[in-house]
Design an enzyme around this catalytic site. Structure first.
Site, mmCIF file in Angstrom:
data_model
loop_
_atom_site.group_PDB
_atom_site.id
_atom_site.type_symbol
_atom_site.label_atom_id
_atom_site.label_comp_id
_atom_site.label_asym_id
_atom_site.label_seq_id
_atom_site.Cartn_x
_atom_site.Cartn_y
_atom_site.Cartn_z
ATOM 1 N N GLU A 387 48.473 36.208 41.287
ATOM 2 C CA GLU A 387 49.796 35.654 40.943
ATOM 3 C C GLU A 387 49.789 34.760 39.710
ATOM 4 O O GLU A 387 50.538 33.781 39.647
ATOM 5 C CB GLU A 387 50.388 34.911 42.140
ATOM 6 C CG GLU A 387 50.748 35.841 43.294
ATOM 7 C CD GLU A 387 51.660 35.215 44.329
ATOM 8 O OE1 GLU A 387 51.759 33.978 44.351
ATOM 9 O OE2 GLU A 387 52.280 35.960 45.107
ATOM 10 N N GLU A 466 51.323 42.037 49.067
ATOM 11 C CA GLU A 466 51.724 41.023 50.045
ATOM 12 C C GLU A 466 53.197 41.215 50.386
ATOM 13 O O GLU A 466 53.989 41.599 49.517
ATOM 14 C CB GLU A 466 51.552 39.591 49.498
ATOM 15 C CG GLU A 466 50.121 39.155 49.328
ATOM 16 C CD GLU A 466 49.999 37.726 48.784
ATOM 17 O OE1 GLU A 466 50.853 36.884 49.138
ATOM 18 O OE2 GLU A 466 49.068 37.483 48.013
HETATM 19 C C1 GAL Z 1 51.508 34.432 48.074
HETATM 20 C C2 GAL Z 1 50.055 34.064 47.783
HETATM 21 C C3 GAL Z 1 49.217 33.987 49.045
HETATM 22 C C4 GAL Z 1 49.927 33.198 50.094
HETATM 23 C C5 GAL Z 1 51.250 33.855 50.345
HETATM 24 C C6 GAL Z 1 52.019 33.213 51.471
HETATM 25 O O1 GAL Z 1 52.335 34.105 47.026
HETATM 26 O O2 GAL Z 1 49.496 35.023 46.930
HETATM 27 O O3 GAL Z 1 47.959 33.425 48.777
HETATM 28 O O4 GAL Z 1 50.096 31.890 49.675
HETATM 29 O O5 GAL Z 1 52.036 33.781 49.175
HETATM 30 O O6 GAL Z 1 53.053 34.053 51.845
#
Ligand code: GAL
Length: 757
Positions: A387, A466
């Site tokens: 990110e 994710e």
């Molecule tokens: C994302 C991040 C993860 C975690 C996640 C929580 O943005 O890459 O490490 O923090 O959010 O939903």
């Protein structure tokens, strides 16, 4: 020939550092420890994220055994958070930066006859020149020598790594191993024998080649050689070969010999999807953090491996992302063995630091690819800081490094930004759109079209890395409604994942709850984002994944309900959801069969959509009679779950992952204990306390008196390698109850694979 011995035992530790002690440690101020080790055990939650940020000292006496006199001596550290300096007999030997990568140090020249002293200054503070540090991070990195330490005794030249390179066509591989050799003597020419063995150890092919090895480090690549008739590595048949490489001098003496393991398969990432051995596969996965309660990262390999089993055999996913760093060899090897695809990632979280930071990041890429090259499970290298924003110069170099080390796997980098410059082979994106749209603006949009994310006028290989996560955290003791909501978000996203044909797949945030910094989490330093909790016990969302398995392999029926009338609004136990791969379920409630319920059309793209039971026939003045849910497959009843009108505390259900452990190395396994009612159903709101007792050759990693979380608890039991007794036990007592004490017996035996110094 090289011999590797474990150096996990015999260390002393203190949580401070004094320059003067490098040459003269105050021995009696240290405490004995074994490795894996954390600089500080934390409480289950509500710790300070700064507690492990310290500079500490590790010392060990070291004598070269008689048999290895005159050999080169190399120390190998598999994971030290986050920077260390090694001193041998007070002399500086080397420094390593990066908490997740392997490092090796040749200490031959610093050793003298008899007893030597190894001193490690370990800096576990959050150094902004070492990824992932520099800004905020949503995970804890802990501190200490948290992975194994080994010593390698070798001749003047030794094989540091073998990269089993190959091209595959059908079942014939053109094999061309790269031999990385560290030569402290003169250049030489050698014959190289290569032998390929099947899993039973039978030689299936043997051939010879030759190579020149100059002084210093060299990495000749052998000529391509065909190996026919191979059994390919597949997800449902993860067939593994061993390849032994033997480097032999002109005079016939062996320089060094190593055996590496691999599987033969092709991976291809295309705009329309992911292909394994030419077959299209929808990637369905979860992200994994490698942390555990109390000890953080310092968990022996057996337990790390267990996570791969949980993902593959319990959750039935086919992919895991090593968010956000290099994970342990044990975990990756187990992924090879069980057939779980791995998205392997470098350390980092949102922040790109200065030139020194970038150097470490580039070194992380080299280390990741060199040390993990042979794992057939790894299908992609994630080489951007998770990110982070665009930095073309930095990332062009990252790609160049990765591609020069490995042409067989694609690169990617995980983004949360749109229209990012695509320098990698695959565009990976964390898609939390269902938060911004669905919950904020009441519009249903589960996943975004790839071109609206990439901004490109054409399609590219694309992966969702994710979803869900922070948008819907769920604690193990959260009520049915909230648990259900999380499960439905996962189901909806995976439904969209299956339906679309412009993405390789979707990997959800995340497998297990994890410890974090105060900037994130629920105010208690835990991110409750997992589909399982930190003890690896399932929430309802876990059942969404688990129920997608082929019923011929395993029949699953997991009701997302407590079947209690007052748990939900308006005294209504119905509607509820059942995650199942049965054809339909029947439900008995209020003493009668209330109907037959079929897979929901809302999730019709899933292989096995959950079933909604939505026909509440009762009123709150009716006599509540509990109920029964019955699963049918191919016309027959196959599974049944009954709930009582009068559920009361009856028992403590105890499970253990392994009852045979090793007593020559620190070894650990998980025990779970769940309070259940008289029908065996969990009681998530029972707030009992359990006391754990062990035989003197076993330790509990964490406290021995613990309050359950959501009606259950998990803990890890570790062997004390100094006690060689062949049996051990754990007893668990639920205090203030009549429940009889539970006892688990363990057999303990030496680990034949590991020689200990
Ligand atoms: C994302 C991040 C993860 C975690 C996640 C929580 O943005 O890459 O490490 O923090 O959010 O939903």
């Amino acid at each position: 020939m090289q011999e590797r011995l474990s150096l996990n035992l015999g260390w002393l530790f203190k949580p401070s550092f004094d320059q003067g002690e490098i040459s003269a440690p105050a021995w009696d101020t240290y405490q004995p420890i074994t490795i894996p080790h954390t600089v500080k055990e934390l409480s289950y939650n509500c710790f300070s994220h700064d507690e492990t940020a310290m500079v500490s000292s590790y010392v060990r006496k070291f004598t070269v055994p008689e048999t290895y006199r005159g050999k080169r001596v190399i120390l190998e550290f598999l994971g030290v958070m986050a920077r260390y300096q090694l001193y041998v007999n007070g002399e500086f030997a080397s420094e390593h930066r990066g908490g997740y990568s392997r490092s090796r140090v040749d200490i031959t020249g610093l050793l003298h006859e008899g007893e030597n002293t190894l001193f490690l200054m370990v800096d576990s503070t959050e150094d902004r020149q070492i990824p992932p540090f520099g800004y905020t991070i949503d995970y804890m990195c802990f501190g200490g020598i948290y992975r194994d330490v080994n010593v390698i005794f070798t001749e003047s030249a030794y094989i540091s790594d073998v990269l089993l390179r190959y091209d595959l066509e059908g079942t014939t591989a053109q094999l061309y191993p790269e031999i990385q050799l560290d030569n402290a003597a003169e250049a030489f020419w050698a014959r190289v024998e290569v032998e390929i063995q099947d899993p039973e150890g039978n030689c299936v092919h043997r051939y010879e080649n030759q190579a020149d090895f100059p002084a210093g480090f060299s990495n000749p690549i052998l000529d391509k050689h065909p190996v026919a008739g191979l059994t390919l590595w597949e997800l449902d048949r993860p067939y593994l070969y061993s390849v032994t490489v033997n480097v032999i001098r002109e005079d016939g003496t062996t320089v060094d010999r190593v055996t590496a393991r691999t599987g033969f398969r092709t991976v291809l990432c295309k705009p329309d999807g992911f292909y394994l051995n030419g077959k299209k596969r929808k990637l369905v996965g979860l992200d994994r953090h490698q942390s555990y309660p109390y000890v953080g990262y310092a968990m022996p390999e057996r337990a790390q491996k267990r996570d791969a089993d949980i993902l593959k055999s319990y959750l039935h996913v086919n992919t895991v992302r090593t968010s956000h760093y290099l994970q342990s060899e044990g975990f990756l090897s187990r992924c090879d063995e069980v057939g779980l695809l791995v998205f392997s990632e470098i350390p980092g979280w949102g922040y790109i630091g200065d030139e020194k930071f970038k150097e470490v990041s580039h070194q992380d890429i080299r280390d990741m690819i060199t040390t993990q090259y042979n794992h057939p499970s790894i299908f992609i290298w994630s080489i951007r800081i998770n990110e982070s924003g665009d930095d073309d110069e930095f990332y062009a170099k990252s790609n160049e490094i990765a591609h020069s080390l490995d042409r067989s796997r694609p690169t990617t980098g995980v983004r949360c930004i749109k229209n990012s410059h695509l320098l990698e082979d695959v565009y990976s994106f964390n898609d939390f759109i269902h938060w911004t749209r669905e919950y904020k603006h009441y519009r249903e949009l589960v996943l975004q079209n790839q071109q609206s994310v990439t901004g490109l006028p054409y399609k590219v290989p694309y992966l969702v890395t994710e979803y869900c996560g922070h948008i819907y955290p769920v604690k193990p003791f959260d009520g049915e409604e909230r648990q259900l909501r999380q499960a439905q978000v996962h189901a909806r996203v995976q439904n969209a994942n299956y339906a679309r044909n412009d993405a390789m797949g979707a990997i959800g945030w995340c497998a297990f709850d994890y410890q974090t910094h105060g900037d994130y989490g629920s105010g208690d330093k835990i991110c409750y984002h997992g589909v399982m909790d930190i003890f690896r016990m399932p929430k309802y969302a876990a059942y969404v994944y688990r129920s997608q398995v082929d019923p011929e392999q395993e029949l699953v029926m997991e009701p997302c309900t407590l079947f209690a009338r007052g748990e939900n609004d308006d005294n209504k136990p119905i509607p509820f959801m059942v995650c199942t791969n049965c054809d339909y379920v029947e439900v008995e409630c209020y003493g009668k069969n209330i109907g037959r319920f079929f897979p929901s059309l809302v999730y019709s793209s899933l292989p096995h959509p959950p079933i909604m039971v939505d026909n509440d026939p009762g009123t709150w003045v009716d006599l509540w009679q509990g109920g029964t849910i019955i699963g049918y497959y191919q016309g027959k009843e196959v599974l049944r779950r009954t709930y009582s009108r009068d559920a009361y505390l009856k028992d403590l259900k105890v499970t253990v992952d392994d009852t045979q452990l090793h007593n020559t190395v620190p070894d650990a396994t998980r025990v779970t204990a769940a309070f259940v009612d008289q029908l065996g159903n969990p009681l998530p709101y029972y707030n009992g306390v359990v006391c754990i007792e062990t035989s003197d050759n076993l330790d509990v990693m964490g406290p021995r008196t613990v309050a359950v979380v959501g009606g259950h608890i998990g803990f890890w039991v570790q062997t004390k390698p100094i006690c060689r007794k062949e049996a051990g036990y754990v007893k668990i007592r639920a205090i203030n109850t009549d429940i009889p004490e539970k006892r688990i017996d363990f057999t303990l035996c030496p680990d034949d694979q590991v020689r200990v110094l």
